[in-house]
Write an enzyme that holds these catalytic residues in place. Sequence first.
Site, PDB file in Angstrom:
ATOM      1  N   GLU A  68       0.835  -1.212   0.000  1.00  0.00           N
ATOM      2  CA  GLU A  68       0.000   0.000   0.000  1.00  0.00           C
ATOM      3  C   GLU A  68       0.863   1.252   0.000  1.00  0.00           C
ATOM      4  O   GLU A  68       0.590   2.218  -0.728  1.00  0.00           O
ATOM      5  CB  GLU A  68      -0.919  -0.017   1.220  1.00  0.00           C
ATOM      6  CG  GLU A  68      -1.745   1.237   1.416  1.00  0.00           C
ATOM      7  CD  GLU A  68      -1.608   1.825   2.811  1.00  0.00           C
ATOM      8  OE1 GLU A  68      -1.208   2.990   2.924  1.00  0.00           O
ATOM      9  OE2 GLU A  68      -1.915   1.110   3.786  1.00  0.00           O
ATOM     10  N   GLU A 143      10.156   2.098   2.341  1.00  0.00           N
ATOM     11  CA  GLU A 143       8.811   2.027   2.904  1.00  0.00           C
ATOM     12  C   GLU A 143       8.603   0.802   3.793  1.00  0.00           C
ATOM     13  O   GLU A 143       7.801   0.832   4.718  1.00  0.00           O
ATOM     14  CB  GLU A 143       7.773   2.027   1.775  1.00  0.00           C
ATOM     15  CG  GLU A 143       7.747   3.292   0.955  1.00  0.00           C
ATOM     16  CD  GLU A 143       7.433   4.525   1.789  1.00  0.00           C
ATOM     17  OE1 GLU A 143       6.522   4.459   2.636  1.00  0.00           O
ATOM     18  OE2 GLU A 143       8.123   5.546   1.601  1.00  0.00           O
TER      19      GLU A 143
END
Length: 981
Positions: A68, A143
Amino acid sequence: MNIKNIEEKYNLIYEELIEDIDTKGYLLNHKKSGAKVIILENDDNNKTFSIGFRTPPSDNTGVAHITEHSVLCGSKKFPLKDPFMELVKGSVNTFLNAMTYPDKTLYPVASTNDKDFHNLMDVYLDSVFNPKMYSNENIFRQEGITFELKDKDDELKYNGVVYNEMKGAFSSSADILDNVINKVLFPDNCYSVNSGGDPEFIPDLTFEDFIKFHKKYYHPSNSYIYLYGDADMESILKWIDEEYLDGFDTEDIDSKIEYQKAFDEEKYVVEEYPIASDEDEKDKIYYTYNVVVGDSLDMELYVAMQALDYALVGMSGSPIERALLNKGIGKNIFSEYSTTLLQPYYSIIAENSGKGLKEEFEETIKSTLKNLVENGIDKKSLNAALNNFEFAYRENDTGSFPKGLLYGLKVYNNWIYDDNDVFRGLKLNKIFEKLKGLVDTGYFEELVKKYFLDNKHLAVIELRPVAGLNSKKEKELKEKLENIKNSLSEKELDDIILKTKELEKYKRTKSTKEELDSLPILKKEDLYKEIPEFPNTFRNIDNVKVLQHNLNTRGIGYLKFLFDITDIPFEYVKYLTLLKAIFSGMDTKKHDYDMLGNEILVNTGALGCNISCYGNKDDIGKYSLMFEITSKFLFDKLDKVYEFMEEIIFETLVEDEKRLYDIVCLEEAETKDKIIDYSDSIAICRCNSYLSAASKIVDECKGVGYYRFIKDAEENFEDKKSEIKENIIKLFKYIFRNDNLLISYTASDKDYEGFEDKTKPIIEKLKENNKYKDLLKNDESNNETNITGLNKNEGIKYPSQVQYVALTGNFKKYGYEYNGKLQVLSSILTNEYLWNNIRELGGAYGCNVSFRANGTVSFSSYRDPNLRKTKEVFENTWKYLRDLEMDERSLTKHIIGTLSRIDIPKSEKRLGDEALDAYLTEISVSTLKERREDILNVTVDDIKGFKDLIKAVTDNSNICVLGNENAIEEAKDILETNFYL
């Protein structure tokens, strides 16, 4: 929308008029790709788009969550480094985010501007289908997770945004408990693992498995596309087909969410959670009684469970709360009804319990429920719950969130499991009527028997505290990483060092002008907007000022009674939040407190209170402290609102020591949970408490100051109870007068008719307390808050794996004045400098800086692995401004983003609240117009010119850090004071 114009590319499954929300709904299927599409067409100009995917994880590595994050870090059409942040800077969106659920991932956006809405859809669709992360492993390492080693002599560490975010999540006992409940109730499907990721297992995720996950699930055949509002739906569907869906063929993707088979017998599980090293483990156990309840497709059961939740546990003095508290099991009894899964579950939780009470906990719940089944659940409680739920459903006040977003989330809650009746979550009115008719039939009692007593899909979980558990795990992790490092060859170490440098280079590399130009933006000319006058009409009822906000509230009145207590002696401030908890929470002369709560919900939408400190827009030393009674109701129920107010103010029985102790215990538990859940805001609040009296009052009411008071009250209740009762009784008399009263009423002029006549009696009754105006001054009390000129650096330790760092100051002390350009500065510093240095380079989940008109500047970080480095980033902000280079296009983006946060659509209730706030803080429309002009006309030189203001603040600032005890101990040289929460 004319279906015939799109039938070449899309199949219409069915269409329906959804009367509850006055909307036409369509369910479509894209013929070539297999994408599923829902359209909700109406006249709302706040348009919403979302694309979602079923993404059931198979392990605890957080691959769904990391995906995501990563898809929004550049794509084929938009190859810039971080298009998400560019949209934050330069879009007029009314919502922009992405969310990972246990079984799905959603990417919703909203905007009132057609061009902007198109841009948002384009970026999100290209991001999910054509992400840049395939060709750049640094995105995954930034991330998600990576080894970090800058030199062979350094410690080997893990870093990554999601990794640090989830370290913060796993510092919360509530999140740990939720994780355990899911693992125990659903051992055989995707809910047994944490889709967000468990920090212990996130490092196990490989880049290859990360890519496989995206390849498997991010295909149109597994997608759920949602559109809402007054957009040209035909054109949008044709564009989505041509630009994205037509490039894919239908595939058979196995993403089905499997049902968990019910247990043959109930389970009992013991797990652990961390508390601080010096914290006493006594009375810190959580006991939970958890049952799986049907499935999410049954909307009648969904509504019925809301009513049962209130009647069994949720209401004050509920049967289960009373039974457990009377037996000394827990000090905070609450429940959770988790409905975002295929199989919802219901949990009854006793927080702060003693050892060895598992059997008694379970037996007490079951015997109480059996008694309710045999003798009946209180009908008033069920009707109160149904009335309250229905009131909120019909009111449909979504606050600052777009209606289309919340409708979409309701649709997704069952759409991903079943294509039949996908609009069921938007059609509850008939269910309310049906269930009201079933209250007296034994229907609800049968539900209790079926799901709470005869249900074998049940688990009792005991979550035990372990002092210093986080420190132990940190030590184990450190040893693990040392062993990994020692096992590596020189070549392998060199490879990690090289990758660390490459990642840092990637983080520091800015997008090129060509990449940035690939993302279209609006023009400043699109942003000019007329600012309307505040809807304030000044009236008077028997010498009490009334501020009416003439707005169409569709039959609902929004009322505030504001009692000005600015002159309250400071020593009484800490009692105000406790008074708020006592308000309607204790017996009165007419009602037991549980019955009073039922009467209130049967007759109103809500009746409660709040403490608000309204700071002057210009002067940090000026403020108005208000104790507010708030209510919302149908107009014909105003008499009942005043009846309840009068009863609570004049007839509350504070003398009940057992009930008072229960409230104190509940306040202690809930305040601690709030501090942990909102540690960044609490750190700012605490930090600002050394800058002004107003901020110190807020800390004493809602922050660390209040928690220390209520914790002491709970631990020493026998010694403190007389003082507490005496002061609460005094406050009831001192606060609720008519000579310090301001009334705010949001309703149309037509609906104001009759308001004054109905209000006069309560005003006259409050006059009885005017004689107590000087009641508190009779004491030898001190109203001095002792904050002038105080600088303090503070560390507040609790069992967290990360930090929340705040730095604050006030620029007016150094001769600077506020203007609207500072709002653009906030956007630039937050979304450029702090984002690059604290999130991308530092690995923290969030960061921010804000400027207030009274001169306050607040820097903060959220779920931050660093402390000292973050402080240095804050303090070096002025250097960034000194060296700033920014072209006109980049500045325009920040102007657009700034105005988008100001221009967000608002409900009538919120418009009324803002009009009241403007009056109390002395903000005029002309001031807002000046600030808007400042924003639109700001230059790069203006922004650079703020460097001296920033330096003056950061050179003379306060610091407050909440979080990891070891990190705070290691920073004693910069944190002069530190203590355990």
